[in-house]
Design an enzyme around this catalytic site. Structure first.
Site, PDB file in Angstrom:
ATOM      1  N   LYS A  66       0.809  -1.230   0.000  1.00 42.25           N
ATOM      2  CA  LYS A  66       0.000   0.000   0.000  1.00 42.25           C
ATOM      3  C   LYS A  66       0.845   1.286   0.000  1.00 42.25           C
ATOM      4  O   LYS A  66       0.401   2.310  -0.491  1.00 42.25           O
ATOM      5  CB  LYS A  66      -0.953   0.009   1.199  1.00 42.25           C
ATOM      6  CG  LYS A  66      -2.080  -1.005   1.058  1.00 42.25           C
ATOM      7  CD  LYS A  66      -3.065  -0.894   2.202  1.00 42.25           C
ATOM      8  CE  LYS A  66      -4.118  -1.985   2.086  1.00 42.25           C
ATOM      9  NZ  LYS A  66      -5.131  -1.903   3.145  1.00 42.25           N
ATOM     10  N   ASP A 102      -9.804   2.868   2.632  1.00 39.50           N
ATOM     11  CA  ASP A 102      -9.868   2.112   3.892  1.00 39.50           C
ATOM     12  C   ASP A 102     -10.470   2.949   5.030  1.00 39.50           C
ATOM     13  O   ASP A 102     -11.361   2.488   5.742  1.00 39.50           O
ATOM     14  CB  ASP A 102      -8.464   1.652   4.318  1.00 39.50           C
ATOM     15  CG  ASP A 102      -7.962   0.491   3.481  1.00 39.50           C
ATOM     16  OD1 ASP A 102      -8.790  -0.314   3.023  1.00 39.50           O
ATOM     17  OD2 ASP A 102      -6.731   0.391   3.298  1.00 39.50           O
ATOM     18  N   ALA A 130      -1.781  -0.321   8.752  1.00 41.05           N
ATOM     19  CA  ALA A 130      -3.245  -0.316   8.806  1.00 41.05           C
ATOM     20  C   ALA A 130      -3.756   0.900   9.591  1.00 41.05           C
ATOM     21  O   ALA A 130      -4.712   1.554   9.178  1.00 41.05           O
ATOM     22  CB  ALA A 130      -3.750  -1.606   9.441  1.00 41.05           C
ATOM     23  N   TYR A 212     -10.753  -9.360   9.983  1.00 42.18           N
ATOM     24  CA  TYR A 212     -12.066  -9.992  10.070  1.00 42.18           C
ATOM     25  C   TYR A 212     -11.950 -11.510  10.174  1.00 42.18           C
ATOM     26  O   TYR A 212     -10.890 -12.090   9.946  1.00 42.18           O
ATOM     27  CB  TYR A 212     -12.952  -9.588   8.887  1.00 42.18           C
ATOM     28  CG  TYR A 212     -12.421  -9.992   7.543  1.00 42.18           C
ATOM     29  CD1 TYR A 212     -11.614  -9.125   6.806  1.00 42.18           C
ATOM     30  CD2 TYR A 212     -12.701 -11.246   6.997  1.00 42.18           C
ATOM     31  CE1 TYR A 212     -11.110  -9.495   5.576  1.00 42.18           C
ATOM     32  CE2 TYR A 212     -12.200 -11.623   5.764  1.00 42.18           C
ATOM     33  CZ  TYR A 212     -11.406 -10.739   5.056  1.00 42.18           C
ATOM     34  OH  TYR A 212     -10.902 -11.114   3.846  1.00 42.18           O
TER      35      TYR A 212
HETATM   36  P1  ATR Z   1      -0.099  -3.706   8.887  1.00 41.27           P
HETATM   37  O1  ATR Z   1       0.221  -3.203   7.506  1.00 41.27           O
HETATM   38  O2  ATR Z   1      -0.985  -4.916   8.900  1.00 41.27           O
HETATM   39  O3  ATR Z   1      -0.557  -2.622   9.797  1.00 41.27           O
HETATM   40  P2  ATR Z   1       2.492  -3.497  10.098  1.00 41.27           P
HETATM   41  O4  ATR Z   1       2.700  -2.164   9.451  1.00 41.27           O
HETATM   42  O5  ATR Z   1       3.640  -4.468  10.123  1.00 41.27           O
HETATM   43  O6  ATR Z   1       1.290  -4.287   9.443  1.00 41.27           O
HETATM   44  O7  ATR Z   1       1.996  -3.227  11.614  1.00 41.27           O
HETATM   45  C1  ATR Z   1       1.743  -4.259  12.487  1.00 41.27           C
HETATM   46  C2  ATR Z   1       1.262  -3.713  13.824  1.00 41.27           C
HETATM   47  O8  ATR Z   1       1.010  -4.818  14.711  1.00 41.27           O
HETATM   48  C3  ATR Z   1       2.273  -2.818  14.528  1.00 41.27           C
HETATM   49  O9  ATR Z   1       1.597  -1.894  15.338  1.00 41.27           O
HETATM   50  C4  ATR Z   1       3.031  -3.849  15.383  1.00 41.27           C
HETATM   51  O10 ATR Z   1       3.683  -3.304  16.500  1.00 41.27           O
HETATM   52  P3  ATR Z   1       5.197  -2.739  16.345  1.00 41.27           P
HETATM   53  O11 ATR Z   1       5.055  -1.400  15.698  1.00 41.27           O
HETATM   54  O12 ATR Z   1       5.702  -2.667  17.727  1.00 41.27           O
HETATM   55  O13 ATR Z   1       5.927  -3.733  15.473  1.00 41.27           O
HETATM   56  C5  ATR Z   1       1.887  -4.698  15.848  1.00 41.27           C
HETATM   57  N1  ATR Z   1       2.384  -6.033  16.261  1.00 41.27           N
HETATM   58  C6  ATR Z   1       2.786  -7.045  15.449  1.00 41.27           C
HETATM   59  N2  ATR Z   1       3.224  -8.093  16.186  1.00 41.27           N
HETATM   60  C7  ATR Z   1       3.096  -7.729  17.498  1.00 41.27           C
HETATM   61  C8  ATR Z   1       3.356  -8.369  18.750  1.00 41.27           C
HETATM   62  N3  ATR Z   1       3.849  -9.612  18.809  1.00 41.27           N
HETATM   63  N4  ATR Z   1       3.077  -7.696  19.902  1.00 41.27           N
HETATM   64  C9  ATR Z   1       2.565  -6.445  19.847  1.00 41.27           C
HETATM   65  N5  ATR Z   1       2.302  -5.784  18.695  1.00 41.27           N
HETATM   66  C10 ATR Z   1       2.551  -6.412  17.536  1.00 41.27           C
END
Ligand code: ATR
Length: 262
Positions: A66, A102, A130, A212
């Site tokens: 994106k 979105d 997201a 979802y």
């Molecule tokens: P997306 O495009 O789906 O938003 P992303 O940009 O990789 O994917 O973001 C993932 C989000 O989930 C982030 O807020 C991430 O937290 P970090 O910024 O600290 O990485 C969060 N997330 C993913 N795995 C996590 C975990 N094990 N515990 C807490 N937060 C997590």
């Protein structure tokens, strides 16, 4: 001849978008072919350009492209610019436009469910792509305040810095119950959920997960255990963002009829 549409992402196999858009197209007796194109970052630019050069009518973009796809576009709509992310591509006057439906898809779903955002206190958990994508639309919906809580606090701080109504909070700073809590993390895809504290929720708190189905389950169940009465996954948002994308491609606003598209 059918209108060529496609979803570019990685992975794309489980997408509901082809079904949703076929349902919309039927409403206007439009003939469409909606393809799923699994593409790596390296090939994204070439494949998107190729698709439109070969007569592609419109496209959706999903994770993880994106942000990267912005470099392929000639123009960006205001909401794509504000979200700094694109989920919809359309052609206008020979130019390739990037849009982001979105955030407005989320707002339309909340409105449809009678969940108000105006003057409300909203907690968002997560600060990745997201959340970045929906934040401008949520801010336009006039909340009293948006609080962002994320494992990596610097990312929450960066997002919060975009508006005086946004605040980054660490876990210890979160005390009050919220009107609306949104899970924007990707944890659900691993069958996990960010932890909710009992003090964040009371009987009037609405819970919403941007994912979802199965991915949203753990979070929603946790919230219900803690006393939330209203808990929703992001299926409605998926349909509303699709409807807004369809409008960009065909200038027809479809009616949503969930049973028909699932
Ligand atoms: P997306 O495009 O789906 O938003 P992303 O940009 O990789 O994917 O973001 C993932 C989000 O989930 C982030 O807020 C991430 O937290 P970090 O910024 O600290 O990485 C969060 N997330 C993913 N795995 C996590 C975990 N094990 N515990 C807490 N937060 C997590």
């Amino acid at each position: 001849m059918s209108h060529q549409l496609a979803l570019f992402g990685h992975p794309v196999t489980h997408s509901l978008s082809p079904k949703i858009h076929q349902g919309f197209a039927q409403q206007f007796s439009l003939d469409i072919e909606y393809r799923l194109i699994d593409v790596t970052n390296d090939a994204l630019h070439r494949r998107v350009r190729q698709f439109f050069e070969n007569g592609g009518h419109g496209a959706n973009i999903t994770v993880p492209h994106k942000q990267a796809v912005m470099a392929v576009t000639d123009q960006l709509t205001d909401r794509a610019q504000q979200a700094a992310a694109v989920n919809t591509l359309f052609k206008q006057d020979g130019q390739l436009w990037g849009d982001n439906t979105d955030g407005d898809g989320l707002i339309n779903d909340l409105q449809n469910k009678n969940i108000s955002t105006k003057n409300q206190h909203i907690l968002i958990i997560g600060a990745g792509g997201a959340v970045q994508g929906i934040l401008p639309s949520l801010l336009r919906a006039q909340p009293a305040a948006i609080y962002i809580h994320n494992r990596t606090q610097t990312k929450a701080q960066t997002l919060a810095a975009t508006s005086s109504r946004c605040h980054a909070l660490n876990e210890n700073e979160i005390k009050q119950p919220f009107d609306l809590i949104i899970n924007g993390t990707s944890l659900g895809h691993q069958g996990k959920s960010p932890e909710l504290k009992p003090s964040w929720i009371d009987h009037h708190t609405t819970i919403y997960d941007l994912t979802y189905g199965k991915a949203a389950m753990t979070f929603l169940q946790q919230a219900i255990k803690l006393g939330a009465n209203n808990a929703y996954d992001g299926l409605g948002m998926l349909h509303h963002q699709a409807a807004l994308a369809f409008y960009q491609w065909f200038r027809h606003m479809p009616t949503l009829n969930y049973e028909r598209y699932e």
